[in-house]
Each structure stands twice: as C-alpha cells, then as structure tokens.
Design a protein around this motif. Structure first.
Motif, mmCIF file in Angstrom:
data_model
loop_
_atom_site.group_PDB
_atom_site.id
_atom_site.type_symbol
_atom_site.label_atom_id
_atom_site.label_comp_id
_atom_site.label_asym_id
_atom_site.label_seq_id
_atom_site.Cartn_x
_atom_site.Cartn_y
_atom_site.Cartn_z
ATOM 1 N N ALA A 220 -48.265 -40.835 -8.722
ATOM 2 C CA ALA A 220 -47.209 -41.806 -8.406
ATOM 3 C C ALA A 220 -45.932 -41.096 -7.978
ATOM 4 O O ALA A 220 -45.244 -41.528 -7.065
ATOM 5 C CB ALA A 220 -46.937 -42.697 -9.617
ATOM 6 N N GLU A 221 -45.641 -39.982 -8.642
ATOM 7 C CA GLU A 221 -44.384 -39.298 -8.344
ATOM 8 C C GLU A 221 -44.487 -38.338 -7.173
ATOM 9 O O GLU A 221 -43.474 -37.861 -6.693
ATOM 10 C CB GLU A 221 -43.933 -38.511 -9.575
ATOM 11 C CG GLU A 221 -43.441 -39.411 -10.668
ATOM 12 C CD GLU A 221 -42.377 -38.757 -11.515
ATOM 13 O OE1 GLU A 221 -42.310 -37.514 -11.524
ATOM 14 O OE2 GLU A 221 -41.611 -39.490 -12.144
ATOM 15 N N PRO B 265 -44.305 -38.229 -16.137
ATOM 16 C CA PRO B 265 -44.338 -38.799 -14.792
ATOM 17 C C PRO B 265 -44.199 -40.319 -14.845
ATOM 18 O O PRO B 265 -44.696 -40.971 -15.754
ATOM 19 C CB PRO B 265 -45.713 -38.404 -14.260
ATOM 20 C CG PRO B 265 -46.249 -37.389 -15.179
ATOM 21 C CD PRO B 265 -45.530 -37.514 -16.476
ATOM 22 N N ASP B 266 -43.511 -40.847 -13.871
ATOM 23 C CA ASP B 266 -43.138 -42.254 -13.882
ATOM 24 C C ASP B 266 -44.121 -43.077 -13.065
ATOM 25 O O ASP B 266 -44.127 -43.043 -11.849
ATOM 26 C CB ASP B 266 -41.719 -42.368 -13.297
ATOM 27 C CG ASP B 266 -41.243 -43.798 -13.286
ATOM 28 O OD1 ASP B 266 -41.894 -44.654 -13.913
ATOM 29 O OD2 ASP B 266 -40.219 -44.045 -12.640
ATOM 30 N N LEU B 267 -44.937 -43.826 -13.763
ATOM 31 C CA LEU B 267 -45.975 -44.602 -13.100
ATOM 32 C C LEU B 267 -45.414 -45.869 -12.470
ATOM 33 O O LEU B 267 -46.046 -46.483 -11.623
ATOM 34 C CB LEU B 267 -47.050 -44.962 -14.136
ATOM 35 C CG LEU B 267 -48.367 -45.486 -13.616
ATOM 36 C CD1 LEU B 267 -49.000 -44.485 -12.670
ATOM 37 C CD2 LEU B 267 -49.303 -45.758 -14.776
ATOM 38 N N THR B 268 -44.225 -46.257 -12.886
ATOM 39 C CA THR B 268 -43.709 -47.537 -12.395
ATOM 40 C C THR B 268 -42.963 -47.385 -11.078
ATOM 41 O O THR B 268 -42.490 -48.363 -10.518
ATOM 42 C CB THR B 268 -42.753 -48.160 -13.422
ATOM 43 O OG1 THR B 268 -41.754 -47.184 -13.727
ATOM 44 C CG2 THR B 268 -43.494 -48.538 -14.676
ATOM 45 N N LEU B 269 -42.858 -46.162 -10.563
ATOM 46 C CA LEU B 269 -42.203 -45.919 -9.291
ATOM 47 C C LEU B 269 -40.799 -46.493 -9.251
ATOM 48 O O LEU B 269 -40.390 -47.105 -8.278
ATOM 49 C CB LEU B 269 -43.041 -46.530 -8.157
ATOM 50 C CG LEU B 269 -44.418 -45.903 -7.978
ATOM 51 C CD1 LEU B 269 -45.330 -46.848 -7.226
ATOM 52 C CD2 LEU B 269 -44.301 -44.607 -7.214
#
Ligand SMILES: Nc1ncnc2c1ncn2[C@@H]1O[C@H](COP(=O)(O)OP(=O)(O)O)[C@@H](O)[C@H]1O
Ligand SMILES: Nc1ncnc2c1ncn2[C@@H]1O[C@H](COP(=O)(O)OP(=O)(O)O)[C@@H](O)[C@H]1O
Ligand code: SF4
Ligand code: SF4
Ligand SMILES: [Mg+2]
Ligand SMILES: [Mg+2]
Lengths: 328, 329
Positions: A220-221, B265-269
């Motif tokens: 995602a990142e 890590p940011d899954l929600t963007l």
C-alpha cells in the motif's frame, strides 16, 4: 501506449516430480512500465518467488518455464543462454532477496563485491568504480561509507546488510529491480527504513521495481499497481488504491478483510474458510471455488481468465463476466 | 481493582553468554551476561487479554517461558491467583501448571510428529489424571470440534495438516487441561493473513466461551491492537510503556511506542507522512547506559544517558521516560 519495460505473457512454470508434473505458475500475464513499482502479493506458496525467479532465469532444474514468454524492452529473455542471462542479471535486472546473505559473499569485503559488479557491467576504472560504490553506500544510508566499505558483510547488522544489498542491486544501473520479501526478516522499525530507501533510490534512477511481499501494508505504501496471486494464477491486478479500497475478486476482498489494521477496530475479522490448495490438489474451474462464498455452477466447470474492468484493472472471476452469466 | 489473576514483579532474567572457559582464560576475558528481561512488572486481570509487544530480542519469549514455568527467573516474583510460584517445589508447580497453558509460534515444532493428534491432545488430560478410559477419547473429539476440526482427525498425524490446522491442534491441546490462563507466544506469526484471521477469531470465541485470560505476545502491532485490552511495550528487555489498547494507538506516551507506531505500514492509504525512524536495536550484551533507547530517541537529554527511567503513572497506564516525567513532551 508506450512499450512496457517488462512484459510477462501466459507464463507457465512446472516442476516435474515423481508423482506427476506440478504447475506452480499457470498462465500468468502482467506488465511493468518504466519507472513503475509493481507489487506482487499472495499467501505463501502462491507463486510469487517462482514468478520472480522465472524473470531472472533462476528456476532450478528440473523446474522449467513450460510456456509463455518474458520480454524486457520487447526483447525475449526467457530463452537466453545461461551466459547471456547472467549478464542480463546484474546489468539490467538487479535483485534483492529476503536474506541479504544470499546476495553477499562472506569472504569478500563490501568494496570488492561492489567494485567487481560495477566493473563487470560498466566500463569504468577501478578508482571510478570505488568512488561510485562509496557514493551509493552513502546514499543507501551506511554511515561512514568511505570507511565501512572495506568491512566484510558480517560486520554489518541485518538492516545495514540489506542496505548493502540494495546498493549491490543498483550499482550497475539496472532498469528493473526484483525485490523478493526484502524486509520480511527485519523488525518493523528497520523495515520502514529499508522500504523508504529502496523506493527513493529506484525512483531517483528511474528503475522499475517488482516488489514481492506477503505484506499488504508494504504494498500500500510503496507500489503503483498490485498483482494478487492465488495458487499460481493471477486473481486480480490494478492500481493499488483501487485494489485495496475496492477489491473486486472475492479472494482479494476476503484477504483485505482478514488483515487487522491500526486504523479501525473490528469486532471480528473477515474469515476465508480453509486454506490455499496444494499444487497437486487445485480444483477444476476457478482455483478459489472451494473457499468462495459466491461460487456458482460455472466456477466449478470453467477457469476464469483475467477480464479487463477499465482503469487498468483486471479480475479473474466469473462474477464479472456478464455475457457468461447470461448464457450460463 | 479485584485481585489480578497474574502479577509479575521485578521479573529479571540473565543468560550466561560467555565464551567457553578455556577461550576466556586464553583471551583473558571476563564472563559475559546478557540481560534478556530486566525488572518487568505488570498485572493481568481475569478475563482480559494483556499483550506484550516489542521487536525481536526484546525479551518477549523469555517472559513467556518464565511465566509458564519453563525458565527460572534470575530475580523477581510471579504470583498466580494469589499464590507465588515456587520453582523449587515440583508439586506446587505441577498443580499450577494445570491452570495455565502455552501456545507457541511454530505449531510444527510444538507438536510431536510421531504422535497421533488424539494422543497429543490427550497428553495433558492423562498427565494431570483428569479423565480415564473412553472418556478421554470423547473429550479429545469434543476439543477437536471446539477448535473447528473433526473428531476423526484424532487418528491422523501432524504432518497431514496445514499450518493453520496445526495451530488449531495446538490450541485444542492447550485447552485440554481446562486452563484459566493461556500464554500465546506469536501464535499467528508463521501463518498467512487469511489463516491468521481464522485463528484470531477462534481465540476470541474461546475466550468468550471459557472465560479465558490471555497473555498475547506479538511483534505485530495490528494483531495486538485487534486482540488486547491492555498492552505492554518492551524495548531491550524493559517495559517502556503500559497502556489501554485504544489509548496506546491514539495517544502513545513513550518515544519508542511512537516510533513503532510510525513504522507500521499504512494500509488505509491516508497519505500520512511518517516520521523517519532512526537507527537499529543495539546489542543486548552491551546496551547503552541510562535509558537504552537514548541513541535513537529524538527527545534524549543529559539525564537519559545517566539514569534508567522507572515506570511512572500516565493516565490509566505507565510510561518509563524522563521527557514524559518532566513534562517535556
Ligand atoms: N523446487 C521445487 N519443486 C517443487 N515445487 C516447488 C519448487 N519450488 C517451489 N515449488 C512450489 O511452487 C509453488 C510456489 O512457490 P513460491 O513461488 O516459492 O511461493 P511464494 O508465493 O510463497 O513465493 C509452491 O507451491 C511451492 O511448493
Ligand atoms: N537461552 C538463551 N541463551 C542466551 N541468550 C538468550 C537465550 N534466550 C534468549 N536469549 C537472548 O535474550 C534476548 C531476548 O530473547 P527473547 O526473549 O527470545 O526475545 P523475543 O521473544 O522478544 O524475540 C535476546 O537477545 C536473545 O538473544
Ligand atoms: S470465479 Fe467463481 S469461485 Fe472463482 S472467485 Fe469468482 S465467484 Fe468465486
Ligand atoms: S528517557 Fe530520555 S532517551 Fe529514554 S525515551 Fe525518554 S526522552 Fe528518550
Ligand atoms: Mg516466496
Ligand atoms: Mg520470541
């Protein structure tokens, strides 16, 4: 549309065994554009590493590419001689693996390995190669690079070693970097640093990246697009935001729901029943059908191919084949 | 607050990591000690899930092993349901052992490959003499169904199952002595996310059904957040923060907790720009003096290099940090 940097078409990889031929990759197709980061996710055994190994010509015999083609800038690289392929690797395709020690030789200093790789692939003097190597180590975040370059790999911590590997993968200025679980063995605080370095340095140099990982958060990142593999087949591919926020394939939907996140509280996680089939037990029709709540008759009979869904998205699921549903 | 089910006070464990005696003599080196766990104190209330989170080497497994009696503490006390664990008394330990169980990360290593699943699950029942004869078989079948497998699976061997199914077997085994308390050390770290979700859901269902208390150990903050009421954050063997689950994520107190959260890590963007995470975990044999986090801490000041910060109340939790203590952050 410009020609993609890498194009994989109908790739099939097979492993002959005593009990028959196992098909680990079954007609997988995707492209990677210049400068693009393509994420490849899937559960263990889905075929991520084998796909990467096929591209760089490192499938171990008796395993073999049994079908399809792989092109780098239009030129086929799936049937080159081992000698030619060795030159493509390193020069045009750099590699980063989960365990940095698979890429580093413990008997040579970091300087020796970097300089040797640079001089094998680029026409520069020893002095120039060393200067480049130091600059690159500095860029990937090795403190006191000019001094540390003469150390051996075991003098570096796990995170620092992975930085060295990134430098090694990029030192011959490749067009594509294949990173297979580059941060899986590292702690979260180090993982974030390594992903940042990899992303930035490839962007600076215009190198494309195929980032293989089981970690959706990392994808995602980092990635522009993401391909979801299931039992050696492509389930869904598309822009990262679309796939993560509005997955279309029932497997991807289940996968996304099953990941606990920091942002929300969930009472229960979405649960996909069962587990991915072994290669010798993939059912006919859609490979996901035993676990799919939406499976219908056609799913048990015919295998769904990836269908274009607009916006650069493809989904291999009969739910999206209107014509088919009408006829079926 | 009611009497906690588990109370741990000043728990400390050293390991001798010296070179062999002869080498030491020749190289004139002193004995070397590694502090895996230092002065750790916390309480777990009945029915709650308390989590310990930390990166590898932070001492999580060492704490787990001491609590279930597999490893003797170098110092400190463990009090279970009002009774202090006495490692010297075999009989007392045995009586306590029945009341708590443990689930490990690797369900392959923890299940004897030569035993049938039925015998694996029955072992605690037989060891503690809880049942006999045909009753045991019926109980094993029932437990297999409780964890989502079938009674017929009792006749199979561990290798016939997938990783997730093996973890279910390990859970059935842990449940068989009808424990009140289960220590789960990275129970889903070796599993794929879709299987992890099944196991986490199962653990929650079992907790509701049997009123279990969990100590959940994990390096995965998302898993910890999903499962826990309260969370302890470990760094190099010391607890740096204890907080309510929600609070830790909305308002982390300790600089290390903040850094860990930033690193996920940011899954929600959300496009959140994370702070750059600095440095790596130092060598535990030779940890930095004072606050062990000071070389990586953006708020470090003189005192941090000289003294070890002690846990101090912060809201409903505790934080061990001088900058927090002195109101600097
Ligand atoms: N040398 C081999 N012989 C037989 N099967 C193999 C071999 N290497 C990999 N496979 C199988 O190919 C499938 C894909 O493996 P891999 O690409 O490593 O998965 P992952 O997605 O976890 O990287 C797995 O089912 C694996 O068991
Ligand atoms: N039996 C042992 N002998 C020596 N050192 C050990 C032993 N067990 C653990 N350690 C060390 O203690 C520290 C904490 O280990 P551990 O409790 O396993 O951490 P975690 O579970 O958080 O990864 C580590 O530095 C580890 O190397
Ligand atoms: S093709 Fe059928 S079984 Fe496969 S994912 Fe779609 S609905 Fe489910
Ligand atoms: S005590 Fe000092 S070094 Fe340690 S976390 Fe607090 S401010 Fe940072
Ligand atoms: Mg792999
Ligand atoms: Mg551990």
């Amino acid at each position: 549309m410009p020609e993609p940097l890498l194009s994989v078409r109908d790739l099939v990889v097979e492993f002959p065994t005593r009990r028959g031929v196992l098909r680990a990759i079954d007609k997988v197709s995707f492209d990677i554009a210049e400068g693009e980061v393509l994420g490849m996710v899937g559960e263990s055994g889905a075929g991520k590493s084998i796909t990467g190994a096929a591209i760089i010509g490192l499938i171990e015999p008796p395993g073999r590419i049994a079908g399809g083609e792989i092109r780098l800038k239009g030129e086929r690289i799936d049937s080159l001689s081992p000698e030619t392929m060795r030159r493509v690797r390193g020069r045009r395709i750099g590699m980063v693996f989960q365990d940095p020690l698979t890429s580093l030789n413990p008997l040579y200093t970091v300087a020796q390995q970097l300089i040797e790789t640079i001089r094998t692939h680029l026409d520069v003097s020893d002095k120039e190669a060393r200067a480049r190597a130091v600059a690159l180590l500095d860029r990937v975040g090795i403190p006191a690079a000019a001094r540390r370059i003469d150390d051996y790999p075991h003098h570096f911590s796990g995170g620092m070693r992975q930085r060295v590997v990134i430098a090694l993968a990029l030192c011959a200025e490749p067009e594509l970097v294949i990173a297979d679980e580059p941060t899986t063995a590292l702690d979260v605080s180090v993982q974030a640093q390594i992903i940042d370095v990899l992303k930035e340095i490839c962007a600076e140099r215009g190198a494309s990246v195929m980032l293989i990982t089981h970690d959706m958060g990392v994808i995602a990142e980092t990635a522009d697009r993401v391909a979801v593999l299931y039992a050696g087949r492509l389930a869904e591919i598309g822009p990262v935001r679309d796939v993560i926020q509005a997955a279309e394939h029932p497997y991807t939907q289940g996968l996304m729901g099953s990941i606990p996140t920091l942002a929300q509280e969930h009472d229960r996680l979405v649960q996909i029943p069962g587990s991915m089939p072994r290669l010798n037990a993939i059912p006919p029709g859609c490979a996901f059908n035993p676990r799919c709540e939406q499976a219908f008759e056609r799913c048990f009979r015919d295998r769904p191919e990836p269908l274009p869904r607009g916006g650069g998205r493809q989904v291999a699921c009969w739910l999206y084949d209107r014509a088919g549903v009408a006829h079926g | 607050m009611a009497e906690p089910l588990l109370k741990v006070e000043g728990l400390t464990r050293y390991f001798d990591v010296s070179k062999p005696w002869l080498n030491r003599v020749i190289e004139r080196e002193a004995k070397q000690w590694l502090t895996a766990t230092a002065d750790v104190s916390f309480e777990i209330a009945r029915g709650e899930t308390f989590a310990l989170v930390g990166e590898s080497g932070s001492g999580k497994s060492t704490i787990a092993k001491m609590i279930v009696g597999l490893l003797e503490p170098s110092a400190g006390r463990i009090v279970f349901d009002g009774q202090e664990m006495d490692f010297a008394s075999g009989r007392e330990m045995r009586a306590l052992r029945k009341r708590f169980q443990m689930i490990f990360q690797d369900p392959f290593a923890s299940l004897n490959p030569r035993w049938r699943v039925g015998d694996i699950i029955a072992e605690p029942i037989r060891t503690f003499g809880l049942m006999s004869g045909a009753e045991v078989g019926r109980e094993v079948g029932r437990l297999l169904e409780v964890v989502g497998l079938g009674a017929a699976d009792a006749l199979k061997f561990p290798h016939e199952f997938s990783g997730g199914q093996r973890q279910r077997i390990a859970i059935a085994r842990a449940l068989s002595s009808k424990p009140e308390f289960i220590v789960c050390d990275e129970p889903t770290s070796a599993l794929d996310v879709s299987v992890q979700a099944q196991i986490l859901n199962l653990m929650r269902d079992l907790q509701d059904e049997f009123g279990l208390t969990y100590l959940l150990i994990s390096h995965d903050l998302s898993v910890v957040r999903h499962m826990s009421n309260r969370i302890g954050v470990l760094y190099l063997g010391r607890l740096v923060e204890i907080a309510d689950g929600r609070k830790l994520f909305s308002d982390p107190g300790h600089p290390y907790s903040r850094m860990l959260l930033d690193a996920v890590p940011d899954l929600t963007l959300s496009g959140r720009r994370r702070r750059q995470v600095e440095g790596e975990i130092p060598n535990p044999i030779d940890p930095p003096p004072g606050c062990a986090f000071h070389p990586r801490c953006p708020h470090a000041f003189d005192r941090c290099r000289a003294e070890i910060p002690q846990p101090k109340r912060r809201g409903t939790g505790e934080v061990a940090c001088f900058a927090v203590e002195e109101g600097k952050i």
